[in-house]
Scaffold this motif. Structure first.
Motif: not given
Length: 374
Positions: A45-46, A52-56, A177-178, A334-336
């Motif tokens: 999950x990214x 909502x990653x943690x909530x998911x 994070x993606x 900045x992307x990271x």
């Protein structure tokens, strides 16, 4: 009687309605139903911060527990395999016979081989094996996995892969994070986890936001008319954290107006709530995202505010008066950090809603902080 605010904007707190994420929950539940090897049992999950990653992960754990599965949740840290082993011993959500087995095996190990410790495969196999015999299973979730050591993740992945080959009922879901997750699973990352079923958390459609907000208000005995509801939903930009933040502050505005007693939300409540939510969002998300950036990184972001949607990396270099090649490291940083994201070859855009507006409104103060003339 004072109504309790049902919205939960605290990081990781489970909201009353998990808006726009039904597909992820369904994929996981189907995976449990389909058995060993199903794609929903191995999932990544990214998404950006506040998506909502943690909530998911909490929601997936609830689904597993309802089926009698044992759940071990961890957040990436040093010595991750050992952390999972310790959690396996301490988790209470397992039947007594399995706990008893754990105690017997542990006592025997201490007596016969006092200096031997279990590795991650042994710990997972012992618990997953017992649960599989009972027709149940084991779910392991790791949050913020981008912060984990590649070697630790590889060790866990190898153990999970072997257990799947041995037809144990085990599910593994990791979130982060993606950009960080993609880096972790790059050339040196565990090949097995690259095949995990991908769930990228995009922004939530406004119609689904409206449905979630309406359901939460009405479930708690509060009416909200269509116009006010639309304004509240639009203000979230489909960003999961903002849905809770806007809902919380709109509820609070209505509560203050009614002295604790209220049964409806007005347009004025929404207006006040949105202003308060945006202010808190700037403080907790936007300011945190750009904290401790370099002078060049801040100049890069401010240069992007001159565009309406996406920005050409070449044009940014021209605005800053430097060669485009000299900004590669800044762009990568900045992307990271998920402040910006590539949108096409040679183009970038902001990853977080309202970041452009915030930077434009505070341009002079932000640049002055780095000693740059606006």
């Amino acid at each position: 009687m004072r109504k309790v605010n049902p919205f939960k904007p605290t990081a990781g707190a489970e909201p009353p309605v998990l808006a726009g994420r039904d597909a992820v929950l369904d994929d996981f539940e189907i995976g449990l139903e389909e058995g060993v090897g199903a794609s929903g049992r191995l999932m990544r999950i990214t998404g950006p911060r506040g998506s909502d990653k943690t909530v998911l992960l909490t929601g997936l754990g609830d689904i597993a527990r309802q089926r009698g599965w044992r759940v071990v949740d961890v957040t990436a840290a040093e010595h991750l395999p050992q952390l999972i082993c310790r959690r396996l011993e301490k988790t209470d959500s397992v039947d007594y016979s399995v706990e008893l087995d754990l105690m017997v095996v542990k006592a025997k190990a201490q007596k016969d081989e006092p200096h031997k410790t279990e590795d991650i495969y042994e710990a997972l196999e012992r618990v997953a094996g017992k649960l599989t015999e009972k027709g149940k299973g084991l779910l392991v979730t790791i949050d913020e996995i981008q912060d984990a050591c590649v070697g630790d993740v590889r060790e866990i992945a190898v153990a999970i892969q072997h257990l799947i080959r041995e037809r144990r009922n085990i599910a593994f879901v990791f979130a982060g994070l993606t950009a960080g997750v993609m880096n972790l699973l790059g050339e040196d990352g565990p090949t097995f986890l690259r095949r995990a079923y991908p769930e990228e958390l995009d922004t939530i459609p406004v119609d689904e936001v409206k449905t979630a907000l309406r359901a939460t208000f009405e479930k708690n005995g509060v009416r909200i008319d269509e116009g006010a509801l639309s304004s509240a939903a639009d203000s979230t930009a489909g960003y999961a954290y903002l849905i809770q933040l806007v809902g919380y502050n709109v509820w609070r505005a209505a509560q203050v107006r009614g002295g604790g007693e209220f049964d409806a939300v007005s347009a004025k409540d929404v207006e006040k709530g949105v202003v308060a939510a945006r202010r808190e969002f700037e403080r907790t998300v936007l300011e945190a995202a750009i904290a401790h950036l370099s002078k060049t990184a801040m100049e890069y972001l401010v240069a992007m505010t001159e565009d309406v949607l996406t920005s050409s990396t070449g044009e940014i270099a021209i605005r800053l008066g430097v060669p485009a090649s000299s900004l590669s490291a800044t762009r990568k940083l900045l992307v990271s950090r998920q402040v910006i994201e590539p949108t096409a070859r040679g183009y970038v855009g902001f990853s977080i809603p309202f970041m452009r507006e915030y930077l434009a409104e505070n341009r002079e103060a932000l640049l002055a902080r780095y000693g740059v003339e606006g």
